[in-house]
Design an enzyme around this catalytic site. Sequence first.
Site, PDB file in Angstrom:
ATOM      1  N   LYS A 123      31.869  35.634  47.219  1.00  0.00           N
ATOM      2  CA  LYS A 123      33.010  36.373  47.771  1.00  0.00           C
ATOM      3  C   LYS A 123      33.239  36.090  49.246  1.00  0.00           C
ATOM      4  CE  LYS A 123      33.779  40.065  44.535  1.00  0.00           C
ATOM      5  NZ  LYS A 123      33.968  41.485  44.294  1.00  0.00           N
ATOM      6  N   LYS A 207      34.176  30.787  35.719  1.00  0.00           N
ATOM      7  CA  LYS A 207      34.303  32.039  34.977  1.00  0.00           C
ATOM      8  C   LYS A 207      35.765  32.480  34.904  1.00  0.00           C
ATOM      9  CE  LYS A 207      33.332  35.934  37.019  1.00  0.00           C
ATOM     10  NZ  LYS A 207      32.742  37.103  37.688  1.00  0.00           N
ATOM     11  N   LYS A 210      39.668  37.947  37.153  1.00  0.00           N
ATOM     12  CA  LYS A 210      40.934  38.567  37.552  1.00  0.00           C
ATOM     13  C   LYS A 210      41.377  38.078  38.927  1.00  0.00           C
ATOM     14  CE  LYS A 210      38.051  42.702  37.844  1.00  0.00           C
ATOM     15  NZ  LYS A 210      37.747  43.921  37.132  1.00  0.00           N
TER      16      LYS A 210
END
Length: 348
Positions: A123, A207, A210
Amino acid sequence: MASQAAANPGFTPRIFSGIQPSGGMTLGNYLGALKRFAEKQDEGIETIYCVVDMHAITVWQDPEKLRHQTREITAAYLASGIDPARSIIFNQSQVSGHAELAWILNCVARIGWMYRMTQFKDKTAGKNAENSSLGLLAYPSLMAADILLYHTTQVPVGEDQKQHLELTRDIAAKFNHDYGVDFFPITEPLIEGSATRVMSLRDGTKKMSKSDPSDASRINLTDDADTIAKKIRKATTDPNPLPDTLDGLDGLKDRPEARNLVNIYAALEGVSAETVIREFAGAQFGTFKPRLADLAVAKLSPITEAMNRYMQDPAEIDRILGEGAARADAIASPILAKTKEIVGMIGR
Ligand code: TYM
């Protein structure tokens, strides 16, 4: 189950899991989490499912959207068959014990453990990590609090949460060791089935997420039938047909996109990848993809429709969350009080 009882004697088997309201839900969330959450209700174990709004704000969220997405995830829980009469459904911030226990666990966990988390690294990759929120770094310790606040013995999740669950075990063990108690269980991750890691439809090494900038990379639970079919038709694949024997299943290891579509089919149908290969032995993607699209639409459309129905009555969703929070709090409060006592805090 048997191994769980052996690992945590004296603890009542209890399942807890959560989903962040930080965006729409994907097929990955459905197959890796939601569908399995619903199945767990039939195993005679207490089940607690949380919408983790406090985790979501570790990255800035528009307040209106946060409220909407919290209700949408609740609607997805209900639409997937999670029954508020059999499971506790609530949003995290309504039970203050999560924040309180997280603080205590912040003082047990080590900073170095947090820096090692791959999700934190992902992140903050390419960004200034020092400029991310302190909450983003401490995120896994809040997750440990979510789990340990209920003396949870089992946590169903997708593969990407495995490291966080290992950390939860480390934090529980260190607390028990530091205070010379056997108070927190060493929670078992449940990472099961053929869709523990649903991959992007555009790149089988990434992966399905969203937060991927490409909407074509994922199927959203809010997509209509045409969109789902189109995304599957356009999914990246290699030019080879599916294997024509079960031995060929091994060869799919080097064909991540093909393997992903086979796994998605298997998980949607509730069968093994072997069964899918038996049925589609040697088939071209031109044949397989339309069948997968039909299956996905047949399984997901009723859920999307039910979600839309639930979303028309936000007051009822809020009522379910409130009632669930009161039930969750009743389990959490004595465990939190005992934790404080162990730590040496004076209570009322
Ligand atoms: P979150 O919100 O990212 O994802 C929710 C659940 O969906 C699973 N999942 C997937 N499974 C298979 N394939 C995928 N592509 C995929 N994408 C997501 C996740 O593994 C997860 O099970 N930190 C957690 C939320 C959390 C939590 C908890 C979970 C907070 N506290 C306590 C369990 C217990 C998260 O960000 O999940």
